[in-house]
Design an enzyme around this catalytic site. Structure first.
Site, short mmCIF file in Angstrom:
data_model
loop_
_atom_site.label_atom_id
_atom_site.label_comp_id
_atom_site.label_asym_id
_atom_site.label_seq_id
_atom_site.Cartn_x
_atom_site.Cartn_y
_atom_site.Cartn_z
N ASP A 99 -0.37 -31.91 -13.18
CA ASP A 99 -1.13 -31.67 -11.96
C ASP A 99 -0.61 -32.62 -10.90
O ASP A 99 -0.46 -33.82 -11.15
CB ASP A 99 -2.62 -31.93 -12.22
CG ASP A 99 -3.51 -30.91 -11.56
OD1 ASP A 99 -3.35 -30.70 -10.34
OD2 ASP A 99 -4.36 -30.32 -12.26
N ASP A 207 -2.43 -29.22 -6.53
CA ASP A 207 -3.83 -29.21 -6.14
C ASP A 207 -4.01 -28.94 -4.64
O ASP A 207 -3.33 -29.55 -3.82
CB ASP A 207 -4.41 -30.59 -6.50
CG ASP A 207 -5.92 -30.65 -6.42
OD1 ASP A 207 -6.58 -30.01 -7.25
OD2 ASP A 207 -6.43 -31.34 -5.53
N GLU A 262 -2.54 -24.38 -6.02
CA GLU A 262 -3.93 -23.96 -5.90
C GLU A 262 -4.19 -23.59 -4.45
O GLU A 262 -3.93 -24.39 -3.54
CB GLU A 262 -4.88 -25.08 -6.33
CG GLU A 262 -6.31 -24.61 -6.38
CD GLU A 262 -7.33 -25.73 -6.35
OE1 GLU A 262 -8.46 -25.51 -6.78
OE2 GLU A 262 -6.99 -26.84 -5.89
N HIS A 335 -11.18 -25.71 -15.11
CA HIS A 335 -12.14 -26.82 -15.10
C HIS A 335 -13.09 -26.77 -13.90
O HIS A 335 -13.99 -27.60 -13.82
CB HIS A 335 -11.35 -28.12 -15.08
CG HIS A 335 -10.52 -28.26 -13.83
ND1 HIS A 335 -9.46 -27.40 -13.55
CD2 HIS A 335 -10.61 -29.08 -12.78
CE1 HIS A 335 -8.94 -27.73 -12.38
NE2 HIS A 335 -9.62 -28.74 -11.89
N ASP A 336 -12.89 -25.85 -12.97
CA ASP A 336 -13.74 -25.79 -11.77
C ASP A 336 -14.79 -24.69 -11.82
O ASP A 336 -15.53 -24.51 -10.86
CB ASP A 336 -12.87 -25.55 -10.53
CG ASP A 336 -12.04 -26.77 -10.16
OD1 ASP A 336 -12.49 -27.90 -10.46
OD2 ASP A 336 -10.97 -26.59 -9.57
#
Ligand code: GLC
Ligand code: CA
Length: 568
Positions: A99, A207, A262, A335-336
């Protein structure tokens, strides 16, 4: 370096390290834990791993607040542990991506510590500093430079007395935004990329990468906007393409790596600006949110219920919108987001709906990502009190809801339905104390409570059951990797207006696949289009044991899904 676009044949598994596996028995997931589970991960048939942030971090946003980009969080291990995991993944035929969080850092990152100390130090211009609109500290009546909201914690500005200035944070206060317009910052980003790529890492998930360039004047936004004021001045900002092309040309093109950015709230047309294949290509894929908007406090501050037609429309728009020119990233959990079975499926028909959901995305065109625990059908957890949430974005949403008069108990209900916490409970490996997540003798307190259903839902139990969701994921992934039509084929949808059935085909000369998924606990009537004579197809995958291939029209049972293969 020739880019082989290996990612088009890949299937990724996402690890959120804090909750994956605890090797040393302190109740926190770590890299030695991951090492123990590499065979398990490879057994899923996946060919890549994406790690949510592993770097040293005060964990204000669980690693999305990075304090040092060149090391590993000591709670998770050392760089040597990481290299073992990297080698272990490669030995098992899996790539590994990191990430990359460069829209912001932690406020405890040394760059920010120096930057906030004064106006004249080497890092003074690494973040976005402005004078207040009214001078002075907030106590003295000073006001922030503009009216933007942060997405996680009140207004987007924090006052720093050392500089008598304010810094911008689009996320939490402990996540100051980097000033990407500063060439030294961009050089540092390139350095970070090289550091991990030279170590052997195979790429990055980037990200909120569409936020990195801000309109330099930072103008006020419409004061009547209820939330996310300012976003139109930093989402797809003025220089984002220039910067991403630089990263690509200066660094990424020298490696056979891949990137997935993302990209919140992006359209397919916009995505092509980043991802269309050609010399100007910036990213290999983007994570879009369009199909993930329901029942999630992170994407919507008043969550709306799941609607199959919206889900289908979003997936279809991306399948056809990117078609030949670019490549999709496919996911239904990360994870969100709360757990997908609890959101879009049915806890009562947990295994059936989990399988139907798997089929609804695993055979689309693109690279699928599977989130830890998704493959065993982990569900949402239950929080007794709002204070039991550990998620900074949830706190903020609740605060907002309370200001518009939503009661404490209604807020708690929303949290239990829609918070990110649900994806972050420890992985359920077994029915033993500590769910097999806690290492050592298993007695340490896990950092976040294990879902109380771990005795029924866990990897060990699923391994013993040939019809488990886990077994189904393995079969589906193997099937997907075996069929060229899944990579190459055209996407076609049927029964668009149906509120209960998602039916799509992938077609290329000589090979076709038809996928039919029910999204209801009632019977649902299905009839195949005339080009699909089901008796001539091979029923390769189904979540009910006694399904037959012969009828062209039949009732799908609750959450029944079928995958037919036609080869001519
Ligand atoms: C991304 C991450 C999320 C994080 C946010 C801020 O959306 O996926 O977990 O909180 O960025 O870094
Ligand atoms: Ca540990």
């Amino acid at each position: 370096m020739d880019r082989t676009r290996w990612y088009k044949d890949a299937v990724f598994y996402q690890i959120w390290p804090r909750s994956f596996c605890d090797g040393n028995g302190d109740g926190i997931g770590d890299l030695q834990g991951v090492l123990q589970k590499l065979d398990y991960i490879a057994s899923l048939g996946v060919t890549g791993i994406w790690f949510s942030p592993l770097y040293p971090s005060p964990q204000a946003d669980f690693g999305y607040d990075i304090a040092n980009y060149y090391d590993i969080n000591p709670e998770y291990g050392t760089l040597d542990d990481f290299k073992q995991v990297l080698d272990g993944a490669h030995e098992r035929g899996m790539r590994l991506i990191m990430d990359l969080v460069v829209n912001h850092t932690s406020d405890e990152c040394d760059w920010f510590v120096q930057s906030r100390a004064s106006k004249d130090n080497p890092y003074a211009d690494w973040y976005i500093w402005r004078d207040g609109k009214t001078p002075g500290s907030p106590d003295e009546g000073g006001t922030p430079p503009n009216n933007w909201d942060s997405l996680f914690e009140g207004g987007a500005w924090e006052y720093e007395p050392n500089r008598d200035q304010w810094y911008l944070h689009i996320f939490a206060k402990k996540q100051p935004d980097l000033n990407m317009d500063n060439p030294a910052v961009r050089a540092e980003v390139e350095n970070i990329m090289r550091f991990w790529l030279d170590m052997g890492v195979d790429g990055f998930r980037e990200d909120v990468i569409t936020y990195i360039s801000k309109v330099p004047e930072l103008p006020n936004d419409n004061p009547l906007k209820p939330a996310a004021r300012g976003m139109r001045f930093y989402d797809h900002g003025p220089r984002v393409h220039e910067y991403l092309q630089q990263f690509r040309q200066n660094v990424l093109n020298a490696y056979d790596c891949m990137t997935v950015g993302e990209a919140p709230m992006i359209s397919p047309a916009k995505a092509l600006e980043y991802c269309a294949e050609g010399p100007q290509q910036e990213l290999d894929m983007v994570f879009t949110f369009e199909h993930m908007l329901a029942d999630c406090l992170f994407t919507d501050w008043l969550p709306r219920p799941f609607d199959l037609r919206q889900y289908k429309r979003a997936l279809g728009r991306w399948q056809t919108g990117l078609a030949e020119d670019a490549w999709n990233a496919l996911y239904i959990e990360n994870h969100d987001h709360p757990r997908i079975i609890s959101r879009y499926g049915s806890e009562e028909y947990r295994e059936e709906s989990g399988k139907s959901l798997a089929c609804s995305y695993l055979f689309l065109r693109g690279t699928p990502f599977v989130y830890q625990g998704q493959e065993i059908g982990m569900t949402n957890t239950h929080l007794e009190r709002i204070e039991d949430s550990v998620d900074v974005s949830t706190f903020n949403q609740v605060r907002r809801l309370q200001t518009i008069g939503v009661s404490e108990s209604a807020c708690l209900q929303l949290v239990n339905r829609a918070s990110r916490d649900h994806a972050r409970t420890p992985m359920q490996w077994s029915a033993r104390q500590g769910a097999g997540f806690v290492g050592g003798d298993g007695t340490a307190e896990p950092w976040f409570p294990i879902n109380s259903n771990f005795q029924d839902i866990n990897v060990e139990a699923a391994e013993d059951d040939p019809n488990s969701l886990l077994a189904f994921y393995r079969e589906a992934i193997v099937l997907r990797r075996r069929l060229p039509v899944i990579r190459e084929g055209r996407y076609r949808e049927f029964k668009r207006q149906s509120h209960t059935i998602f039916a799509y085909a992938r077609e290329m000369p000589g090979q076709r696949v038809l996928v039919v998924c029910s999204f209801t606990d009632k019977l649902s009537f299905f009839s195949a289009a005339k080009e699909y004579d089901l008796a001539k197809g091979e029923l390769c995958l189904c979540n009910y044991e006694d399904a037959h291939a012969e009828d062209n029209a039949f009732f799908l049972r609750p959450y029944e899904c079928r995958v037919y293969l036609f080869e001519e």
